[in-house]
Motif scaffolding. Structure first.
Motif, PDB file in Angstrom:
ATOM      1  N   LEU A 157      38.008  34.194  34.429  1.00 29.28           N
ATOM      2  CA  LEU A 157      37.006  34.588  33.436  1.00 29.28           C
ATOM      3  C   LEU A 157      36.853  36.103  33.370  1.00 29.28           C
ATOM      4  O   LEU A 157      36.728  36.687  32.286  1.00 29.28           O
ATOM      5  CB  LEU A 157      35.661  33.950  33.771  1.00 29.28           C
ATOM      6  N   GLY A 158      36.830  36.747  34.533  1.00 30.56           N
ATOM      7  CA  GLY A 158      36.688  38.202  34.558  1.00 30.56           C
ATOM      8  C   GLY A 158      37.837  38.901  33.845  1.00 30.56           C
ATOM      9  O   GLY A 158      37.630  39.844  33.070  1.00 30.56           O
ATOM     10  N   ILE A 159      39.053  38.440  34.101  1.00 34.97           N
ATOM     11  CA  ILE A 159      40.224  39.036  33.438  1.00 34.97           C
ATOM     12  C   ILE A 159      40.168  38.790  31.943  1.00 34.97           C
ATOM     13  O   ILE A 159      40.414  39.698  31.139  1.00 34.97           O
ATOM     14  CB  ILE A 159      41.520  38.467  34.045  1.00 34.97           C
ATOM     15  N   ALA A 160      39.838  37.552  31.543  1.00 41.70           N
ATOM     16  CA  ALA A 160      39.769  37.231  30.119  1.00 41.70           C
ATOM     17  C   ALA A 160      38.731  38.090  29.403  1.00 41.70           C
ATOM     18  O   ALA A 160      38.951  38.553  28.282  1.00 41.70           O
ATOM     19  CB  ALA A 160      39.455  35.754  29.931  1.00 41.70           C
ATOM     20  N   GLN A 161      37.600  38.340  30.066  1.00 40.08           N
ATOM     21  CA  GLN A 161      36.546  39.136  29.440  1.00 40.08           C
ATOM     22  C   GLN A 161      36.972  40.582  29.230  1.00 40.08           C
ATOM     23  O   GLN A 161      36.791  41.138  28.137  1.00 40.08           O
ATOM     24  CB  GLN A 161      35.286  39.084  30.297  1.00 40.08           C
ATOM     25  N   LEU A 162      37.552  41.208  30.252  1.00 36.22           N
ATOM     26  CA  LEU A 162      37.923  42.622  30.118  1.00 36.22           C
ATOM     27  C   LEU A 162      39.142  42.801  29.218  1.00 36.22           C
ATOM     28  O   LEU A 162      39.230  43.787  28.485  1.00 36.22           O
ATOM     29  CB  LEU A 162      38.178  43.226  31.494  1.00 36.22           C
ATOM     30  N   TRP A 202      46.736  48.695  30.884  1.00 35.31           N
ATOM     31  CA  TRP A 202      46.587  47.247  30.908  1.00 35.31           C
ATOM     32  C   TRP A 202      46.497  46.728  32.344  1.00 35.31           C
ATOM     33  O   TRP A 202      45.740  45.792  32.628  1.00 35.31           O
ATOM     34  CB  TRP A 202      47.743  46.582  30.178  1.00 35.31           C
ATOM     35  N   ILE A 203      47.267  47.310  33.222  1.00 37.52           N
ATOM     36  CA  ILE A 203      47.204  46.908  34.632  1.00 37.52           C
ATOM     37  C   ILE A 203      45.813  47.174  35.191  1.00 37.52           C
ATOM     38  O   ILE A 203      45.235  46.348  35.907  1.00 37.52           O
ATOM     39  CB  ILE A 203      48.269  47.658  35.457  1.00 37.52           C
ATOM     40  N   SER A 204      45.258  48.327  34.855  1.00 35.89           N
ATOM     41  CA  SER A 204      43.911  48.667  35.305  1.00 35.89           C
ATOM     42  C   SER A 204      42.886  47.662  34.774  1.00 35.89           C
ATOM     43  O   SER A 204      41.969  47.259  35.498  1.00 35.89           O
ATOM     44  CB  SER A 204      43.551  50.079  34.832  1.00 35.89           C
ATOM     45  N   THR A 205      43.059  47.246  33.523  1.00 34.09           N
ATOM     46  CA  THR A 205      42.149  46.270  32.926  1.00 34.09           C
ATOM     47  C   THR A 205      42.197  44.940  33.671  1.00 34.09           C
ATOM     48  O   THR A 205      41.167  44.337  33.974  1.00 34.09           O
ATOM     49  CB  THR A 205      42.505  46.048  31.448  1.00 34.09           C
ATOM     50  N   VAL A 206      43.407  44.482  33.965  1.00 33.26           N
ATOM     51  CA  VAL A 206      43.567  43.201  34.671  1.00 33.26           C
ATOM     52  C   VAL A 206      42.991  43.284  36.075  1.00 33.26           C
ATOM     53  O   VAL A 206      42.287  42.368  36.540  1.00 33.26           O
ATOM     54  CB  VAL A 206      45.047  42.787  34.707  1.00 33.26           C
ATOM     55  N   VAL A 207      43.262  44.386  36.778  1.00 28.88           N
ATOM     56  CA  VAL A 207      42.761  44.540  38.144  1.00 28.88           C
ATOM     57  C   VAL A 207      41.231  44.578  38.148  1.00 28.88           C
ATOM     58  O   VAL A 207      40.579  43.912  38.966  1.00 28.88           O
ATOM     59  CB  VAL A 207      43.340  45.810  38.795  1.00 28.88           C
ATOM     60  N   ASN A 208      40.643  45.337  37.233  1.00 31.17           N
ATOM     61  CA  ASN A 208      39.181  45.405  37.176  1.00 31.17           C
ATOM     62  C   ASN A 208      38.577  44.073  36.753  1.00 31.17           C
ATOM     63  O   ASN A 208      37.473  43.720  37.188  1.00 31.17           O
ATOM     64  CB  ASN A 208      38.743  46.519  36.224  1.00 31.17           C
ATOM     65  N   GLY A 209      39.287  43.334  35.921  1.00 28.39           N
ATOM     66  CA  GLY A 209      38.834  41.993  35.562  1.00 28.39           C
ATOM     67  C   GLY A 209      38.822  41.070  36.760  1.00 28.39           C
ATOM     68  O   GLY A 209      37.899  40.263  36.935  1.00 28.39           O
ATOM     69  N   ALA A 210      39.840  41.187  37.602  1.00 23.67           N
ATOM     70  CA  ALA A 210      39.885  40.373  38.827  1.00 23.67           C
ATOM     71  C   ALA A 210      38.739  40.748  39.764  1.00 23.67           C
ATOM     72  O   ALA A 210      38.144  39.876  40.411  1.00 23.67           O
ATOM     73  CB  ALA A 210      41.230  40.547  39.519  1.00 23.67           C
ATOM     74  N   LEU A 211      38.417  42.041  39.845  1.00 18.27           N
ATOM     75  CA  LEU A 211      37.300  42.475  40.691  1.00 18.27           C
ATOM     76  C   LEU A 211      35.973  41.928  40.174  1.00 18.27           C
ATOM     77  O   LEU A 211      35.123  41.471  40.951  1.00 18.27           O
ATOM     78  CB  LEU A 211      37.255  44.004  40.753  1.00 18.27           C
ATOM     79  N   LEU A 212      35.804  41.966  38.851  1.00 18.44           N
ATOM     80  CA  LEU A 212      34.598  41.380  38.255  1.00 18.44           C
ATOM     81  C   LEU A 212      34.559  39.871  38.510  1.00 18.44           C
ATOM     82  O   LEU A 212      33.502  39.289  38.745  1.00 18.44           O
ATOM     83  CB  LEU A 212      34.570  41.669  36.751  1.00 18.44           C
ATOM     84  N   LEU A 215      45.893  53.916  40.272  1.00 11.14           N
ATOM     85  CA  LEU A 215      44.761  53.291  39.590  1.00 11.14           C
ATOM     86  C   LEU A 215      43.460  53.766  40.218  1.00 11.14           C
ATOM     87  O   LEU A 215      43.344  53.866  41.435  1.00 11.14           O
ATOM     88  CB  LEU A 215      44.837  51.769  39.684  1.00 11.14           C
ATOM     89  N   ARG A 216      42.492  54.053  39.380  1.00 11.64           N
ATOM     90  CA  ARG A 216      41.170  54.440  39.865  1.00 11.64           C
ATOM     91  C   ARG A 216      40.292  53.202  39.906  1.00 11.64           C
ATOM     92  O   ARG A 216      39.972  52.616  38.859  1.00 11.64           O
ATOM     93  CB  ARG A 216      40.549  55.494  38.940  1.00 11.64           C
ATOM     94  N   LEU A 217      39.914  52.769  41.105  1.00 13.84           N
ATOM     95  CA  LEU A 217      39.128  51.553  41.270  1.00 13.84           C
ATOM     96  C   LEU A 217      37.772  51.879  41.877  1.00 13.84           C
ATOM     97  O   LEU A 217      37.670  52.735  42.757  1.00 13.84           O
ATOM     98  CB  LEU A 217      39.865  50.558  42.173  1.00 13.84           C
ATOM     99  N   GLY A 218      36.760  51.201  41.382  1.00 14.96           N
ATOM    100  CA  GLY A 218      35.425  51.388  41.931  1.00 14.96           C
ATOM    101  C   GLY A 218      35.324  50.803  43.331  1.00 14.96           C
ATOM    102  O   GLY A 218      35.807  49.690  43.589  1.00 14.96           O
ATOM    103  N   LEU A 219      34.706  51.529  44.234  1.00 21.68           N
ATOM    104  CA  LEU A 219      34.563  51.047  45.608  1.00 21.68           C
ATOM    105  C   LEU A 219      33.625  49.844  45.673  1.00 21.68           C
ATOM    106  O   LEU A 219      33.882  48.887  46.416  1.00 21.68           O
ATOM    107  CB  LEU A 219      34.024  52.184  46.495  1.00 21.68           C
ATOM    108  N   TYR A 220      32.563  49.866  44.886  1.00 16.64           N
ATOM    109  CA  TYR A 220      31.602  48.764  44.899  1.00 16.64           C
ATOM    110  C   TYR A 220      32.235  47.435  44.463  1.00 16.64           C
ATOM    111  O   TYR A 220      32.068  46.420  45.162  1.00 16.64           O
ATOM    112  CB  TYR A 220      30.406  49.115  44.015  1.00 16.64           C
ATOM    113  N   PRO A 221      32.978  47.391  43.334  1.00 20.87           N
ATOM    114  CA  PRO A 221      33.632  46.121  42.967  1.00 20.87           C
ATOM    115  C   PRO A 221      34.615  45.637  44.026  1.00 20.87           C
ATOM    116  O   PRO A 221      34.741  44.427  44.249  1.00 20.87           O
ATOM    117  CB  PRO A 221      34.355  46.464  41.658  1.00 20.87           C
ATOM    118  N   LEU A 222      35.313  46.559  44.688  1.00 18.57           N
ATOM    119  CA  LEU A 222      36.235  46.154  45.754  1.00 18.57           C
ATOM    120  C   LEU A 222      35.477  45.510  46.916  1.00 18.57           C
ATOM    121  O   LEU A 222      35.908  44.490  47.470  1.00 18.57           O
ATOM    122  CB  LEU A 222      37.024  47.364  46.259  1.00 18.57           C
ATOM    123  N   LEU A 223      34.343  46.108  47.276  1.00 13.97           N
ATOM    124  CA  LEU A 223      33.544  45.543  48.362  1.00 13.97           C
ATOM    125  C   LEU A 223      32.967  44.188  47.976  1.00 13.97           C
ATOM    126  O   LEU A 223      32.898  43.272  48.808  1.00 13.97           O
ATOM    127  CB  LEU A 223      32.414  46.510  48.734  1.00 13.97           C
TER     128      LEU A 223
END
Length: 288
Positions: free
Chosen positions: A249-254, A3-13, A137-145
């Motif tokens: 919105l990104g967090i809500a979507q993921l 769930w933490i990974s989902t929220v973090v990736n949602g924030a990146l999106l 957590l495994r995070l994509g480098l592109y979304p972080l950038l």
């Protein structure tokens, strides 16, 4: 941890979604105009990047962000000077609104005629496939950038408007255009540059998204909807609010996709409706 990974990736999106709304918030904040063709210009930025990357495969794809942004700026400048400024002279707020709606239809059908209706995507190369481990957590480098770039652009725009002579002119024109005219400022020239910045952000965001997902000439409606929701959730005319709205919105979507893989966007739209019901002024409050 999942769930933490989902929220973090949602924030990146959400950082990318925030860029969708940044230009829309800028135009509304300065000119009180809602550009309904904003989504089509996002898609045009994706197409411009697609063809630039294809024409110069020897260069890294991310380098093409610069010419895409420059093309977006001049497209916005010409649009404002040749189309929107004459419409603003009518004094009726519905005139530029309906004009932008008609422009969105023309651009959408024009892209279908020129490029076809097939979906396309930009191959971002190794950068879009790279990842790093952060606290397990495994995070994509592109979304972080992309999130870092979004923070840089939001901060840069805030500095430009608050700390420079151009920013003072823009704020004066937004608050009292007739008074600014008496001080030797030409509001229409200011509006040209503001629309240029708006569509530069839109085109750049479109190119960045094209390296994450596919697009068609009809994708502008969805992109415009996201941009509009970002601006409303954040608060009309608020730049940092737009970034917060994009992250929400990104967090809500993921998070929604965790419950139903086919309905992630539905949860983002539900968040928009809830914000309208319980805090219609947005997270940062509406600009006065």
């Amino acid at each position: 941890m999942d769930w933490i990974s989902t929220v973090v990736n949602g924030a990146l999106l959400g950082g990318l979604y925030g860029l969708f709304g940044l230009g829309l918030a800028l135009v509304f904040g300065v000119m009180r105009v809602v550009n309904l063709a904003h989504g089509e210009f996002i898609v045009l930025g994706a197409y411009a990047g697609f063809f630039l990357v294809g024409s110069m495969p020897q260069l890294p794809p991310w380098v093409m962000l610069v010419p895409v942004v420059v093309l977006g700026y001049w497209a916005g400048w010409l649009l404002q000077a040749g189309v929107v400024n004459p419409a603003l002279k009518s004094g009726d707020p519905l005139t530029p609104l309906m004009l932008s709606f008609g422009l969105s239809v023309i651009l959408r059908n024009g892209m279908v005629a020129l490029f076809g209706a097939d979906s396309r995507a930009v191959d971002g190369g190794a950068l879009t496939r790279a990842g790093i481990d952060v606290f397990g957590l495994r995070l994509g480098l592109y979304p972080l950038l992309v999130l870092g770039l979004a923070l840089l652009l939001f901060g840069g725009l805030q500095w430009l408007l608050r700390r420079t002579e151009f920013g003072r002119i823009v704020r004066a024109t937004a608050d009292a255009p007739e008074v600014a005219r008496l001080m030797g400022v030409a509001p229409q020239r200011v509006f040209n540059r503001v629309m240029g910045l708006s569509l530069a952000f839109a085109a750049g965001a479109g190119f960045l998204l094209a390296q994450r997902s596919s697009f068609t000439p009809f994708s502008g409606v969805e992109r415009m909807l996201i941009a509009f929701e970002v601006v409303i959730i954040g608060g009309l005319g608020s730049f940092w609010g737009a970034l917060a709205g994009g992250v929400a919105l990104g967090i809500a979507q993921l998070v929604g996709q965790k419950f139903d893989s086919n309905a992630g966007s539905l949860y983002a739209h539900l968040l928009f409706v809830l914000i309208l019901m319980f805090r219609p002024q947005g997270l940062a409050g509406a600009r006065k």
